[in-house]
Each structure stands twice: as structure tokens, then as C-alpha cells.
Design an enzyme around this catalytic site. Structure first.
Site, PDB file in Angstrom:
ATOM      1  N   LYS A 253     -12.241  -5.881  -5.661  1.00 57.03           N
ATOM      2  CA  LYS A 253     -13.487  -5.127  -5.485  1.00 57.03           C
ATOM      3  C   LYS A 253     -13.613  -4.069  -6.572  1.00 57.03           C
ATOM      4  CE  LYS A 253     -13.675  -2.018  -2.165  1.00 57.03           C
ATOM      5  NZ  LYS A 253     -13.694  -1.558  -0.766  1.00 57.03           N
TER       6      LYS A 253
ATOM      7  N   ASP B 135       0.846  -1.192   0.000  1.00 58.21           N
ATOM      8  CA  ASP B 135       0.000   0.000   0.000  1.00 58.21           C
ATOM      9  C   ASP B 135       0.881   1.241   0.000  1.00 58.21           C
ATOM     10  OD1 ASP B 135      -3.262   0.327   0.908  1.00 58.21           O
ATOM     11  OD2 ASP B 135      -2.020   2.125   0.933  1.00 58.21           O
TER      12      ASP B 135
ATOM     13  N   ASP C 292      -8.819  -5.226  -2.036  1.00 57.24           N
ATOM     14  CA  ASP C 292     -10.046  -4.592  -1.546  1.00 57.24           C
ATOM     15  C   ASP C 292      -9.935  -3.069  -1.650  1.00 57.24           C
ATOM     16  OD1 ASP C 292     -12.649  -4.776  -0.391  1.00 57.24           O
ATOM     17  OD2 ASP C 292     -11.819  -4.219   1.567  1.00 57.24           O
TER      18      ASP C 292
END
Length: 253
Positions: free
Chosen positions: A147, A68, A107
Site C-alpha cells: 500500500k 511488526d 499494508d
């Protein structure tokens, strides 16, 4: 009282020590589709704050890596990388840690602007990036879940995933908020075949199988061609691709 304070999954996550309610989404997905198995190596793209990392580690018990742009607070047994998942330097850091990846999960969501068309488009773009990264990381037969927000580009994205996996479906989690338009696209059995669904190519039919379909080969990869005869030179279109073989039809000789 704020809505999230009244939210069942929000409160349950707090009670169980999960970092977000999203942890239950991965649990439900995995119970149904077995994206992650014991001993799997898992890479989580856009992993902050770490709710999916916690669940992935619980299920796998193996190597779990989170990527991330934001810093992820440490999780026991989980390796985190701060960086852009699309950057070659970040991907090199992943490959420095593992030589195979069994599942790529994502996600991540774009920053929501309130403009639905824009947010949907950004979600699809993010999903494309996740798919591109997964295609570089996954071992043959590996699994993928991402997602996206539902909208008019949803079918297009689903078809992109279908070109890369033997089994593709979508899933609306009961842990998602009722008003949410998010949906999870799931791909199982990553294809490393030398052909893609929809591809048109010229082949020579080398043999005929027991079912009567012709057999052609590309780099030792078998293609079953409907209603083709041995020795025939034909232009074919790939209808479906599996892990070890593909199906096609003749367009012309």
C-alpha cells in the site's frame, strides 16, 4: 455515532471475526490477481493488528509469517516476529523458519502528520523498504503487494516495482474509504534475471531466432535483440524483462 461505527466494512469485519476492515482489501486483491495461492508461504510486513494475516492463512493454509514492531496477538497457525522488518536480524529470523517465500504483502502505513507532501513521501519511503525486503525474501516468480499513498512520486515508485516483476499494476480497493488516497501496487512474477529494465550493456549476438531477432546471452539468460545480426558486437538497452528472457534494442555497434 462515530463514522467507523457506521462503516459497512468495519461492521462486517466485527461480525466475521476479522481484526480490521483491511481484511476485505486483501480478499478483493487476491480474487482479482491471485497474489496468494493454496499452499503458498506468505510474509506480511507491518502486519499488526493481523487482519491480513487472518486472510492470508485462510487462502494459503500454508506457512504464514507476520512481522511488526508491535506485538501481534496470536493467530492460530500463524507465526509472528516482533522486530524491524528492515533489520538483518529480523530477516534472519524469517529465513530460519522458511527456505522460500511465495508472496510478500504489506499494508503498513506511516504515521499520518496531516501534511500531505510529508505523508506521501513517508509512504513512498515505506514502500521502498517493503520492496527491498521483498527482493531479499521472494522466490523466483513470487508475488508482491504494498500500500502507498498517491502523489507526485507514485509513477517513480511504480517504475521501481516494474524493474523487479514481470507484471505490475495498481488497484484501488472498494473496501478502502472513499476519502482515502491509498492505492495498492501489485507485482507478479519476481524477476531474478541478471539484467534490469533500462540497463545499457555491450553484448555479442550469438544467433538469430525464428522471429528474426538477434539472441545474446548473459549467464545463460536469453536476451532477444531487435534487428540485430549474428556475430554483431553491440551496445544494447534492455526494454523489457520477463521471468526467463528479456527484450532489447541496439543503441550502437
Amino acid at each position: 455515532m462515530p463514522a467507523k461505527k457506521r462503516d459497512f466494512f468495519y461492521n462486517k469485519a466485527k461480525q466475521m471475526g476479522y481484526r480490521s476492515r483491511a481484511s476485505f482489501k486483501l480478499q478483493y486483491i487476491n480474487e482479482r490477481y491471485e497474489i496468494i495461492k493454496e499452499g503458498d508461504t506468505v510474509v506480511d510486513l507491518g502486519a499488526a493488528p493481523g487482519g491480513w494475516l487472518q486472510v492470508a492463512k485462510e487462502i494459503s493454509g500454508g506457512t504464514v509469517i507476520g512481522v511488526d514492531l508491535q506485538k501481534i496477538e496470536p493467530i492460530e497457525g500463524v507465526t509472528t516476529i516482533k522486530g524491524d522488518m528492515t533489520a538483518p536480524a529480523t530477516q534472519e529470523k524469517i529465513f530460519a523458519l522458511v527456505d522460500r517465500v511465495d508472496a510478500v504483502i504489506c499494508d503498513a502505513a506511516p504515521n499520518v502528520s496531516g501534511n500531505w507532501a510529508l505523508d506521501h513521501g513517508r509512504s513512498i519511503d515505506l514502500g521502498k523498504v517493503a520492496l527491498d525486503v521483498a527482493a531479499k525474501l521472494l522466490s523466483p516468480g513470487g508475488n508482491f503487494v504494498v500500500k502507498i499513498f498517491q502523489g507526485d512520486m507514485y509513477d517513480m515508485y511504480l517504475n521501481l516495482v516494474r524493474k523487479n516483476f514481470a507484471f505490475v499494476t495498481s488497484y484501488k480497493s472498494e473496501a478502502s474509504r472513499k476519502q482515502s488516497a491509498e492505492i495498492y501496487v501489485i507485482g507478479k512474477g519476481f524477476l531474478t534475471a541478471p539484467v534490469k529494465k533500462g540497463q545499457v550493456m555491450e553484448v555479442v549476438i550469438e544467433d538469430v531466432g525464428k522471429s528474426g531477432d538477434g539472441i545474446a546471452r548473459v549467464e545463460d539468460f536469453v536476451i532477444f535483440v531487435k534487428d540485430a545480426r549474428k556475430g554483431q558486437k553491440a551496445k544494447i538497452k534492455i526494454d523489457d524483462v520477463k521471468e526467463k528472457f528479456a527484450f532489447a534494442k541496439v543503441l550502437s555497434e
